[in-house]
Design a protein around this motif. Structure first.
Motif, PDB file in Angstrom:
ATOM      1  N   TRP A 394      63.877 102.764  54.571  1.00 19.24           N
ATOM      2  CA  TRP A 394      63.806 102.703  53.101  1.00 19.24           C
ATOM      3  C   TRP A 394      64.567 101.497  52.577  1.00 19.24           C
ATOM      4  O   TRP A 394      64.073 100.754  51.714  1.00 19.24           O
ATOM      5  CB  TRP A 394      64.391 103.997  52.541  1.00 19.24           C
ATOM      6  CG  TRP A 394      64.339 104.141  51.060  1.00 19.24           C
ATOM      7  CD1 TRP A 394      65.266 103.710  50.152  1.00 19.24           C
ATOM      8  CD2 TRP A 394      63.304 104.754  50.295  1.00 19.24           C
ATOM      9  NE1 TRP A 394      64.886 104.015  48.881  1.00 19.24           N
ATOM     10  CE2 TRP A 394      63.676 104.659  48.933  1.00 19.24           C
ATOM     11  CE3 TRP A 394      62.094 105.369  50.626  1.00 19.24           C
ATOM     12  CZ2 TRP A 394      62.889 105.169  47.906  1.00 19.24           C
ATOM     13  CZ3 TRP A 394      61.317 105.880  49.591  1.00 19.24           C
ATOM     14  CH2 TRP A 394      61.703 105.780  48.254  1.00 19.24           C
ATOM     15  N   ASN A 395      65.749 101.289  53.093  1.00 21.42           N
ATOM     16  CA  ASN A 395      66.574 100.159  52.643  1.00 21.42           C
ATOM     17  C   ASN A 395      65.937  98.821  53.001  1.00 21.42           C
ATOM     18  O   ASN A 395      65.971  97.877  52.204  1.00 21.42           O
ATOM     19  CB  ASN A 395      67.978 100.248  53.249  1.00 21.42           C
ATOM     20  CG  ASN A 395      68.822 101.331  52.595  1.00 21.42           C
ATOM     21  OD1 ASN A 395      68.672 101.591  51.400  1.00 21.42           O
ATOM     22  ND2 ASN A 395      69.679 101.967  53.367  1.00 21.42           N
ATOM     23  N   ILE A 396      65.346  98.729  54.187  1.00 23.15           N
ATOM     24  CA  ILE A 396      64.666  97.495  54.596  1.00 23.15           C
ATOM     25  C   ILE A 396      63.526  97.190  53.628  1.00 23.15           C
ATOM     26  O   ILE A 396      63.363  96.062  53.155  1.00 23.15           O
ATOM     27  CB  ILE A 396      64.121  97.627  56.040  1.00 23.15           C
ATOM     28  CG1 ILE A 396      65.280  97.663  57.049  1.00 23.15           C
ATOM     29  CG2 ILE A 396      63.179  96.466  56.363  1.00 23.15           C
ATOM     30  CD1 ILE A 396      64.848  98.024  58.462  1.00 23.15           C
ATOM     31  N   LEU A 397      62.726  98.208  53.318  1.00 21.53           N
ATOM     32  CA  LEU A 397      61.595  98.035  52.419  1.00 21.53           C
ATOM     33  C   LEU A 397      62.045  97.617  51.021  1.00 21.53           C
ATOM     34  O   LEU A 397      61.500  96.679  50.433  1.00 21.53           O
ATOM     35  CB  LEU A 397      60.791  99.340  52.353  1.00 21.53           C
ATOM     36  CG  LEU A 397      59.593  99.349  51.398  1.00 21.53           C
ATOM     37  CD1 LEU A 397      58.581  98.292  51.808  1.00 21.53           C
ATOM     38  CD2 LEU A 397      58.945 100.734  51.363  1.00 21.53           C
ATOM     39  N   CYS A 398      63.049  98.305  50.502  1.00 16.93           N
ATOM     40  CA  CYS A 398      63.518  98.020  49.142  1.00 16.93           C
ATOM     41  C   CYS A 398      64.118  96.622  49.021  1.00 16.93           C
ATOM     42  O   CYS A 398      63.946  95.955  48.000  1.00 16.93           O
ATOM     43  CB  CYS A 398      64.518  99.074  48.697  1.00 16.93           C
ATOM     44  SG  CYS A 398      63.745 100.707  48.442  1.00 16.93           S
ATOM     45  N   GLU A 399      64.819  96.178  50.056  1.00 15.61           N
ATOM     46  CA  GLU A 399      65.373  94.830  50.023  1.00 15.61           C
ATOM     47  C   GLU A 399      64.262  93.777  49.991  1.00 15.61           C
ATOM     48  O   GLU A 399      64.368  92.763  49.309  1.00 15.61           O
ATOM     49  CB  GLU A 399      66.288  94.593  51.234  1.00 15.61           C
ATOM     50  CG  GLU A 399      67.641  95.267  51.136  1.00 15.61           C
ATOM     51  CD  GLU A 399      68.416  94.875  49.891  1.00 15.61           C
ATOM     52  OE1 GLU A 399      68.546  93.648  49.644  1.00 15.61           O
ATOM     53  OE2 GLU A 399      68.871  95.774  49.154  1.00 15.61           O
ATOM     54  N   LYS A 400      63.198  94.043  50.736  1.00 12.10           N
ATOM     55  CA  LYS A 400      62.051  93.127  50.731  1.00 12.10           C
ATOM     56  C   LYS A 400      61.388  93.096  49.352  1.00 12.10           C
ATOM     57  O   LYS A 400      61.002  92.034  48.860  1.00 12.10           O
ATOM     58  CB  LYS A 400      61.033  93.548  51.785  1.00 12.10           C
ATOM     59  CG  LYS A 400      61.458  93.289  53.219  1.00 12.10           C
ATOM     60  CD  LYS A 400      61.359  91.787  53.529  1.00 12.10           C
ATOM     61  CE  LYS A 400      61.605  91.505  54.986  1.00 12.10           C
ATOM     62  NZ  LYS A 400      61.493  90.055  55.287  1.00 12.10           N
ATOM     63  N   ILE A 401      61.246  94.259  48.727  1.00 10.88           N
ATOM     64  CA  ILE A 401      60.610  94.350  47.409  1.00 10.88           C
ATOM     65  C   ILE A 401      61.453  93.609  46.376  1.00 10.88           C
ATOM     66  O   ILE A 401      60.933  92.873  45.531  1.00 10.88           O
ATOM     67  CB  ILE A 401      60.395  95.816  47.005  1.00 10.88           C
ATOM     68  CG1 ILE A 401      59.357  96.448  47.932  1.00 10.88           C
ATOM     69  CG2 ILE A 401      59.931  95.918  45.554  1.00 10.88           C
ATOM     70  CD1 ILE A 401      59.248  97.956  47.807  1.00 10.88           C
ATOM     71  N   LYS A 402      62.762  93.791  46.459  1.00  7.67           N
ATOM     72  CA  LYS A 402      63.648  93.101  45.500  1.00  7.67           C
ATOM     73  C   LYS A 402      63.574  91.583  45.674  1.00  7.67           C
ATOM     74  O   LYS A 402      63.807  90.833  44.728  1.00  7.67           O
ATOM     75  CB  LYS A 402      65.098  93.581  45.673  1.00  7.67           C
ATOM     76  CG  LYS A 402      65.331  94.979  45.115  1.00  7.67           C
ATOM     77  CD  LYS A 402      66.804  95.331  45.061  1.00  7.67           C
ATOM     78  CE  LYS A 402      67.395  95.476  46.441  1.00  7.67           C
ATOM     79  NZ  LYS A 402      68.830  95.832  46.409  1.00  7.67           N
ATOM     80  N   GLY A 403      63.222  91.163  46.879  1.00  9.61           N
ATOM     81  CA  GLY A 403      63.116  89.716  47.139  1.00  9.61           C
ATOM     82  C   GLY A 403      62.001  89.028  46.389  1.00  9.61           C
ATOM     83  O   GLY A 403      61.994  87.804  46.264  1.00  9.61           O
ATOM     84  N   ILE A 404      61.035  89.818  45.890  1.00  9.24           N
ATOM     85  CA  ILE A 404      59.928  89.195  45.124  1.00  9.24           C
ATOM     86  C   ILE A 404      60.166  89.314  43.619  1.00  9.24           C
ATOM     87  O   ILE A 404      59.302  88.947  42.818  1.00  9.24           O
ATOM     88  CB  ILE A 404      58.570  89.820  45.503  1.00  9.24           C
ATOM     89  CG1 ILE A 404      58.500  91.296  45.081  1.00  9.24           C
ATOM     90  CG2 ILE A 404      58.277  89.654  46.969  1.00  9.24           C
ATOM     91  CD1 ILE A 404      57.131  91.923  45.250  1.00  9.24           C
ATOM     92  N   MET A 405      61.323  89.817  43.241  1.00 10.67           N
ATOM     93  CA  MET A 405      61.600  90.018  41.804  1.00 10.67           C
ATOM     94  C   MET A 405      62.479  88.914  41.244  1.00 10.67           C
ATOM     95  O   MET A 405      63.257  88.318  41.936  1.00 10.67           O
ATOM     96  CB  MET A 405      62.254  91.379  41.571  1.00 10.67           C
ATOM     97  CG  MET A 405      61.333  92.541  41.894  1.00 10.67           C
ATOM     98  SD  MET A 405      62.119  94.113  41.588  1.00 10.67           S
ATOM     99  CE  MET A 405      60.744  95.233  41.794  1.00 10.67           C
TER     100      MET A 405
END
Length: 405
Positions: A394-405
């Motif tokens: 979950w944390n890996i995914l969320c960090e990746k998502i935040k990277g496009i914001m």
């Protein structure tokens, strides 16, 4: 007298020591001119003394040249708004000089995710501002001069303003090859952009503002005005990349002080007005009633990000988990800066579908920003079983998502 006169005009008083007076005046040819940013004592007076209740409107009798003592981008943009909204500029043209601490300023109809590196800006503490005029994104720092030409709508003439700047530059450096283009830029040596233009035209008043690169940090300029985000689809106004160069690279005597003095002299001659540069404090409500509320509005998330034209992101990225590369697909629609549709897809064997559904549904309606995403994902984590592997994914995914914001 020069320093006293200029400060008295803005209701600051005239209690200058002889040393501060000498510091305030420099010679340009045979004429003397107020150099506002070297007047340390005057700065203090501007902050501590009040102007007459009449304020700025009654101060301006004819053409006027002003310089902000603030380096805050929001305060200086608020001055533009205030003059545009409140001044009768008939026979009262105004030239406004302002410089900002490091910041990126985007046009009214631009997309910040498409125009700049928001992650780098957050890391470096660089401010982001959205102006009310159109045009492209620009980087500001203390090596860049901003000039705003205020006139009535009838007398609005961008090319004439640029020609005035060219004459000013040639007056101090006759061999300087600077030309105005059909796009209302200024080019040095036929290829390097030293000035970009934007404007706002109201019902009766208008302003044209432009930059003038003197000694801007070129490394920051190029790195900050380069978006790392992939898969953005938008109808927002896009900036056109250009080769740039500082005037100081051409001639080390072309400092910001020299350039502003030269433009002020040429402006005063053209408009047959006083060539003194008058200091203003853009937070002074007695001078500009209601201006602080304008500055506050310019700093809000709703203005900076919420005014972004609708756009979508369709991208994918790989995550490395237990020596395997997994492909994650992301599709997000953003309107008014908030997520309208969210569809994040990941392999079922890596992250259960119900977990992804929770994430997708929780992000809908939220601001498209890493802070809000972090808050939402942390809340969701608390509803999940205490499964360490699941939390790690979950944390890996969320960090990746935040990277496009």
């Amino acid at each position: 007298m020069v320093a006293r006169k200029a400060c008295r005009v803005l209701g600051i008083g005239s209690a200058f020591s002889s040393s501060s007076h000498r510091e305030a005046v420099r010679k340009t040819g045979s004429s003397s001119m107020l150099i506002p940013f070297s007047m340390k004592n005057c700065f203090q007076l501007l902050y501590n003394r009040q102007v007459p209740a009449a304020g700025f409107k009654k101060t301006v009798k004819n053409g006027f040249i002003i310089h902000s003592i603030s380096n805050d981008v929001y305060q200086n943009l608020a001055v533009e708004d205030w003059i545009h909204d409140h001044m009768n500029l008939e026979d009262k043209p105004i030239l406004f000089f302002w410089r900002n601490s490091p910041s990126v300023v985007i046009g009214r109809h631009q997309n910040p995710w498409q125009e700049c590196n928001l992650n780098l800006m957050r890391e470096e503490g660089i401010k982001l501002a959205r102006r009310r005029s159109g045009g492209g994104a620009v980087y500001h720092d203390m090596g860049n001069i901003n000039l705003t030409f205020f006139t009535t709508k009838k007398k609005y003439d961008r090319m004439e303003n640029l020609k005035l700047i060219v004459r000013a530059l040639n007056a101090i450096h006759p061999q300087l090859d600077v030309q105005a283009t059909k796009r209302f830029d200024l080019l040095l040596d036929g290829q390097f952009k030293i000035s970009g233009t934007a404007s706002k035209i109201g019902r009766t008043t208008a302003y044209h503002h432009c930059t003038l690169l003197c000694s801007t940090d070129g490394t920051f300029l190029s790195s900050l005005l380069k978006s790392p985000y992939q898969g953005i689809r938008s109808n927002a106004t896009a900036s056109i990349p250009s080769l740039v160069k500082n005037l100081l690279e051409k001639d080390p005597t072309l400092t910001c002080e020299v350039l502003m003095n030269a433009v002020a002299t040429e402006y005063a001659a053209y408009h047959q007005t006083d060539n003194h540069i008058h200091l203003i404090n853009p937070t002074d409500e007695t001078l500009f009633p209601g201006i602080n509320s304008k500055a506050e509005e310019l700093q809000t998330w709703e203005w900076i990000y919420g005014k972004t034209p609708k756009f979508s992101i369709n991208t994918s990225f790989n995550v490395l988990y237990e020596q395997s590369h997994l492909n994650i697909k992301v599709f997000i629609d953003i309107k008014n800066g908030k997520i309208e549709i969210c569809n994040i897809e990941a392999p079922d064997h890596w992250l259960p579908l119900e977990i992804l559904d929770k994430l997708n549904s929780s992000l809908v309606g939220s601001k498209f920003c890493p802070t809000e995403t972090t808050m939402l994902t942390n809340i969701l984590l608390r509803t999940c079983p205490q499964d360490h592997k699941l939390h790690s994914k979950w944390n890996i995914l969320c960090e990746k998502i935040k990277g496009i914001m």
